[in-house]
Design a protein around this motif. Structure first.
Motif, short mmCIF file in Angstrom:
data_model
loop_
_atom_site.label_atom_id
_atom_site.label_comp_id
_atom_site.label_asym_id
_atom_site.label_seq_id
_atom_site.Cartn_x
_atom_site.Cartn_y
_atom_site.Cartn_z
N VAL A 42 -45.21 -9.23 -32.38
CA VAL A 42 -43.99 -9.36 -31.59
C VAL A 42 -43.26 -8.03 -31.56
N GLU A 43 -42.97 -7.55 -30.36
CA GLU A 43 -42.23 -6.29 -30.23
C GLU A 43 -40.73 -6.54 -30.09
N ASN A 44 -40.38 -7.65 -29.45
CA ASN A 44 -38.96 -7.91 -29.19
C ASN A 44 -38.79 -9.38 -28.81
N VAL A 45 -37.56 -9.85 -28.88
CA VAL A 45 -37.27 -11.18 -28.36
C VAL A 45 -36.18 -11.04 -27.30
N MET A 46 -36.32 -11.80 -26.21
CA MET A 46 -35.36 -11.76 -25.11
C MET A 46 -34.48 -12.99 -25.19
N ILE A 47 -33.17 -12.75 -25.18
CA ILE A 47 -32.18 -13.80 -25.37
C ILE A 47 -31.46 -14.09 -24.05
N ASP A 48 -31.31 -15.36 -23.74
CA ASP A 48 -30.54 -15.77 -22.56
C ASP A 48 -29.06 -15.58 -22.88
N LYS A 49 -28.39 -14.68 -22.15
CA LYS A 49 -27.01 -14.34 -22.48
C LYS A 49 -26.06 -15.52 -22.33
N ARG A 50 -26.34 -16.39 -21.35
CA ARG A 50 -25.43 -17.49 -21.07
C ARG A 50 -25.48 -18.56 -22.16
N THR A 51 -26.70 -18.95 -22.54
CA THR A 51 -26.84 -20.07 -23.48
C THR A 51 -27.10 -19.61 -24.91
N GLY A 52 -27.44 -18.34 -25.12
CA GLY A 52 -27.79 -17.88 -26.45
C GLY A 52 -29.14 -18.36 -26.93
N ALA A 55 -35.55 -16.77 -25.06
CA ALA A 55 -36.35 -17.14 -23.89
C ALA A 55 -37.82 -16.74 -24.08
N TYR A 56 -38.05 -15.47 -24.42
CA TYR A 56 -39.41 -14.95 -24.53
C TYR A 56 -39.58 -14.11 -25.80
N ALA A 57 -40.80 -14.15 -26.31
CA ALA A 57 -41.24 -13.12 -27.24
C ALA A 57 -41.99 -12.09 -26.40
N VAL A 58 -41.62 -10.82 -26.53
CA VAL A 58 -42.39 -9.75 -25.89
C VAL A 58 -43.39 -9.28 -26.94
N VAL A 59 -44.67 -9.44 -26.61
CA VAL A 59 -45.74 -9.24 -27.57
C VAL A 59 -46.61 -8.06 -27.14
N THR A 60 -46.95 -7.19 -28.11
CA THR A 60 -47.90 -6.12 -27.84
C THR A 60 -49.27 -6.60 -28.29
N PHE A 61 -50.17 -6.78 -27.34
CA PHE A 61 -51.52 -7.21 -27.67
C PHE A 61 -52.34 -6.01 -28.15
N GLY A 62 -53.24 -6.28 -29.06
CA GLY A 62 -54.00 -5.18 -29.67
C GLY A 62 -55.40 -4.99 -29.13
N LEU A 74 -44.42 -14.09 -23.73
CA LEU A 74 -44.81 -15.45 -24.10
C LEU A 74 -43.53 -16.29 -24.23
N PRO A 75 -43.54 -17.50 -23.63
CA PRO A 75 -42.37 -18.37 -23.85
C PRO A 75 -42.19 -18.60 -25.35
N TRP A 76 -40.95 -18.49 -25.82
CA TRP A 76 -40.68 -18.64 -27.25
C TRP A 76 -41.19 -19.99 -27.77
N SER A 77 -41.14 -21.02 -26.92
CA SER A 77 -41.48 -22.37 -27.38
C SER A 77 -42.96 -22.57 -27.65
N LEU B 20 -30.99 -11.98 -19.13
CA LEU B 20 -31.60 -11.83 -20.45
C LEU B 20 -31.20 -10.52 -21.11
N ILE B 21 -31.18 -10.52 -22.43
CA ILE B 21 -30.92 -9.30 -23.18
C ILE B 21 -31.86 -9.29 -24.38
N SER B 22 -32.36 -8.12 -24.73
CA SER B 22 -33.29 -8.07 -25.86
C SER B 22 -32.51 -7.98 -27.17
N ALA B 23 -33.09 -8.56 -28.22
CA ALA B 23 -32.47 -8.47 -29.54
C ALA B 23 -32.30 -7.01 -29.95
N ASP B 24 -33.26 -6.16 -29.58
CA ASP B 24 -33.16 -4.73 -29.89
C ASP B 24 -31.88 -4.13 -29.32
#
Lengths: 128, 128
Positions: A42-52, A55-62, A74-77, B20-24
């Protein structure tokens, strides 16, 4: 994650107690498919500003599954933390993982993009 | 946040598009009170593993209001991003801010702790 088991335990004590986990701890955590193959991290997580909501995990594939070192969304869920593996297992087939979209501004600005990504993984969108 | 205006703009382009906003990007972002005084910065965000909702911002106060450089917990829902300031405004009085609890494992393991923190700030708990 390149930390030793001891360091991971220390971090768990500090950053993951009860039902909460820190974004810092999520960053750099390994991602596995259902068979236990290490796909990247996981490189980062993206947060929905309105609901907190995350939303997504931003993943670096190897490179596994022929997926290059790109930032994919990837959807967080679809992520479940596996204590034994010390990482997240993605509940998706290899075929679906290969179709995971590259994360970028142009994708996020398209209102249909979120629907497509969640539809691909067969989970409800984070805004539902 | 010690970045120049230009760097901030670049980061906004990369990490904050649409809703959206990143945790970073949240990490290191300045925190202000209602009068615009700089209180400190966000050190981390705590995510509810079950629901994927951001529960708390862990904030390092910089000595303003007599609050020492400790990691304090603020409910995520009391933070509003102010584009002009380039940081979050905390919707709380100075008196409430002074009472913000130090963030620690012992506090998190107490099931009543979350209720007390959200009650202090007058917002519903993140699990509602």
């Amino acid at each position: 994650m390149q930390t030793s088991m001891e360091n991971r335990q220390d971090r768990l004590k500090k950053d993951e107690t009860g039902s909460l986990i820190s974004a810092d701890k999520v960053h750099g955590t390994d991602i596995y498919n259902r068979r236990g193959d290490n796909l990247g991290e996981v490189e980062n997580v993206m947060i929905d500003k309105r609901t907190g909501k995350v939303a997504y995990a931003v993943v670096t594939f190897g490179g596994f599954l022929g997926i290059g070192a790109e930032r994919r969304a990837l959807p967080w869920s679809v992520l479940t933390y596996d204590v034994e593996k010390g990482g997240y297992v993605v509940d998706a087939t290899d075929d679906v993982l290969r179709q995971a979209p590259v994360y970028g501004v142009e994708a996020e600005n398209d209102p249909e993009w979120g629907n497509r990504v969640h539809g691909l993984f067969g989970v409800p969108p984070y805004w539902h």
